[in-house]
Scaffold this active site. Structure first.
Site, PDB file in Angstrom:
ATOM      1  N   ARG A  70       0.694  -1.125   0.070  1.00  0.00           N
ATOM      2  CA  ARG A  70       0.158  -0.024   0.094  1.00  0.00           C
ATOM      3  C   ARG A  70       0.978   1.120  -0.052  1.00  0.00           C
ATOM      4  NH1 ARG A  70      -4.464  -1.361  -1.579  1.00  0.00           N
ATOM      5  NH2 ARG A  70      -5.385   0.705  -1.062  1.00  0.00           N
ATOM      6  N   HIS A  82      13.351  -2.027  -1.880  1.00  0.00           N
ATOM      7  CA  HIS A  82      12.968  -2.186  -3.316  1.00  0.00           C
ATOM      8  C   HIS A  82      14.126  -3.051  -3.979  1.00  0.00           C
ATOM      9  CE1 HIS A  82      10.963  -0.789  -6.740  1.00  0.00           C
ATOM     10  NE2 HIS A  82      11.832  -0.706  -7.403  1.00  0.00           N
ATOM     11  N   ASP A 129       8.510   4.879  -3.820  1.00  0.00           N
ATOM     12  CA  ASP A 129       9.907   4.508  -3.975  1.00  0.00           C
ATOM     13  C   ASP A 129      11.037   5.697  -4.246  1.00  0.00           C
ATOM     14  OD1 ASP A 129       9.021   1.841  -3.815  1.00  0.00           O
ATOM     15  OD2 ASP A 129       8.804   1.586  -5.841  1.00  0.00           O
ATOM     16  N   GLU A 146      18.721  -8.719  -0.880  1.00  0.00           N
ATOM     17  CA  GLU A 146      17.864  -7.969   0.104  1.00  0.00           C
ATOM     18  C   GLU A 146      17.904  -8.475   1.430  1.00  0.00           C
ATOM     19  OE1 GLU A 146      13.828  -7.564  -1.313  1.00  0.00           O
ATOM     20  OE2 GLU A 146      14.483  -8.092  -3.458  1.00  0.00           O
TER      21      GLU A 146
END
Ligand code: GRF
Length: 204
Positions: A92, A110, A146, A175
């Protein structure tokens, strides 16, 4: 200062698991005070429960407005004295109600080297574009997608034999290493934001 973090998820929660594991083996000095999901079926909730972490489901569809949804999130996190909010596959967009409640205290991960390839399916965007270097970014969150100041990045090569999936796997492995390291550095303090740049002070 407290080292309570809250983790917001929407899905499988592999980054949440990486954070749980890093706390468990001492690479990350933090306490995961709350895991919040906007979806009741997110597998990350199972991971949190198995680790004995409190969970909360806040269904965005059950709230009349984004403000009302975000107010519930803020109240839940504040009630647990959360100092840093970590988005980990949270699907969201957050608005001013949430972002304003945690100034310079929300991180996101990201799967691209921002500012290239923001938004959905970043690995596919990078693969289709034909880049030779891809990667992951941990950044502060503002109300744009982002877009906030970059904390840490990690690069991976794109190989000729890659598919979108093998590239995504290579990025995901980074990540899982990068996010706990970034959280640790942000919780440690000794950084400032100059324009768009996150500047870390020299270690003493
Ligand atoms: C990760 O690729 C992350 O970079 C992106 O969403 C994905 C979440 O995966 N924001 P998981 O739920 O942590 O496994």
């Amino acid at each position: 200062m407290n080292r309570n973090i809250g983790v917001l998820i929407s899905g499988r929660g592999s980054n949440l698991q990486a954070i749980i594991d890093a706390v468990g083996d001492g690479r990350l000095d933090a306490r995961i005070a709350l895991v919040v999901s906007n979806r009741a079926d997110a597998y990350g909730l199972v991971r949190a429960s198995e680790a004995g972490i409190e969970t909360m489901v806040v269904d965005h569809k059950a709230h009349a407005s984004r403000e009302a949804f975000e107010r519930v999130l803020v109240d839940g996190l504040r009630a647990r004295d959360v100092r840093l909010v970590c988005l980990a596959g949270f699907m969201r967009l957050l608005g001013a109600t949430f972002v304003g409640a945690f100034p310079n205290a929300i991180l996101n991960i990201h799967p691209a080297l921002l500012p290239a390839f923001p938004g959905l399916h970043a690995q596919r965007q990078a693969f289709d574009h034909g880049v030779k270097v891809a990667g992951a970014t941990v950044h502060f969150v503002d109300t744009n997608l982002d877009a906030g100041p970059i904390v840490l990045q990690a690069a991976v090569p794109v190989l000729d034999e890659d598919t979108e999936d093998t590239l995504a796997d290579r990025i995901l492995a980074q990540e899982h290493r990068l996010y706990p390291a970034a959280i640790q550095r942000v919780l440690d303090g000794r950084w400032s934001i100059a324009g768009r740049r996150v500047v870390f002070a020299e270690a003493e």
